[in-house]
Design an enzyme around this catalytic site. Structure first.
Site, short mmCIF file in Angstrom:
data_model
loop_
_atom_site.label_atom_id
_atom_site.label_comp_id
_atom_site.label_asym_id
_atom_site.label_seq_id
_atom_site.Cartn_x
_atom_site.Cartn_y
_atom_site.Cartn_z
N CYS A 34 54.02 3.43 -55.96
CA CYS A 34 52.71 3.77 -55.40
C CYS A 34 52.24 2.58 -54.58
CB CYS A 34 51.75 4.05 -56.55
SG CYS A 34 50.05 4.30 -56.01
N CYS A 61 52.73 5.83 -48.25
CA CYS A 61 52.26 6.46 -49.49
C CYS A 61 53.45 7.27 -49.95
CB CYS A 61 51.06 7.37 -49.24
SG CYS A 61 50.69 8.45 -50.63
#
Ligand code: DGL
Length: 289
Positions: free
Chosen positions: A91, A205
């Site tokens: 992440c 992302c």
């Protein structure tokens, strides 16, 4: 000299099979699956846990202080329960902020995922590069420092999308997202300046590569899309080595852990199975913790 009592021969530690490591891949939701797949290819013998902190999804909306507290609290629980040998923070939103705190708190190697700005700068011909990320990642000092350090000669367009991670989750959960909605999030990534136009888009992302086939189709012109997942898998192998000889196939079922405590639907279960996550576990960790 140590003697192996059963065989009565000299004990040779080098001849003992090395234990397979337990690897925890962690994200706010399902985006880290794009990283999990690459790590699994590189270490098919390892034991895997995939943890989705869906109780707190999306991380992109949390303040920096809340995000640090949240990731530390969830990691505390996961480390207690599963005792991983290595953790991949799959992440960008968390890695660009929380990695130093995690490394200070836990004596485990952590591999992070941060915007692939250096390879983007090396790949661009036009000098116009877009970094597509969550609003949190775009706002980080860490991201801006990467731009300064590695892409000072480029024009870097930082695009913070509020919707794309949610769209990626919706698709995996069997709720298709219309083209027009995806195209609207993509539009700011494509810039024309004089003769030049954007030719590299960094997927900063981990959710976004889940949508890549559709993003390619909806892009107004072809660009190079950079997904850092293969580089993260390489980093894992660099830290813990390649598959243990004789264990090339994993023997344990990989487990997907969810923190929201709500259970998962059939389309998501199928998506997890297709990626080799054969078991799911619910480990409710409410956001208020
Ligand atoms: N997958 C996460 C990332 O790489 C973020 C999505 C979110 O929780 O906002 O940034």
């Amino acid at each position: 000299m140590l003697v192996d009592l059963l065989a009565g021969t000299a004990y040779n530690p080098a001849a003992m099979p090395a234990p397979v490591p337990t690897i925890l891949v962690f994200d706010s939701g399902l985006g880290g699956l794009t990283v999990f797949s690459e790590v699994l290819k590189a270490r098919p013998d390892a034991r895997y846990l995939y943890a989705a902190d869906d109780a707190a999804f999306p991380y992109g909306r949390l303040s920096e202080e809340s995000l640090v507290a949240r990731v530390l609290a969830v990691m505390e629980r996961l480390v207690d329960l599963y005792d991983p040998d290595l953790v991949v923070i799959a992440c960008n939103t968390a890695s660009t902020l929380v990695l130093p705190h995690l490394r200070e708190r836990f004596p485990i190697p952590f591999v992070g995922t941060v915007p692939a700005i250096k390879p983007a700068a090396q790949n661009t011909q036009s000098g116009l590069v877009t970094v597509l990320a969550t609003p949190g990642t775009v706002a980080r000092d860490y991201t801006r420092d990467l731009v300064q350090a590695y892409a000072a000669g480029c024009r870097v367009n930082l695009v913070g999308s509020t919707m794309l991670a949610k769209y990626a989750e919706a698709e995996l959960e069997g709720r298709p997202v219309p083209d027009a909605d995806l195209a609207a999030e993509l539009r700011p990534c494509f810039v024309e300046e004089g003769e030049g136009r954007t030719d590299v888009v960094v997927l900063a992302c981990t959710h976004y590569p889940l949508l890549l086939p559709r993003l390619r189709t909806l892009a107004p012109w072809p660009v190079t899309w950079i997904d850092p997942a293969p580089a993260i898998a390489k980093r894992v192998v660099h830290l813990i080595g390649g598959p243990v000889p004789g264990h090339e196939e994993g023997e344990d079922e990989a487990i997907a852990v969810f923190t929201a405590g709500t259970g998962i639907g059939a389309p998501l279960r199928r998506a997890l199975l297709a990626r080799g996550l054969l078991r799911t576990a619910i480990e409710a960790i409410p956001l208020s913790l």
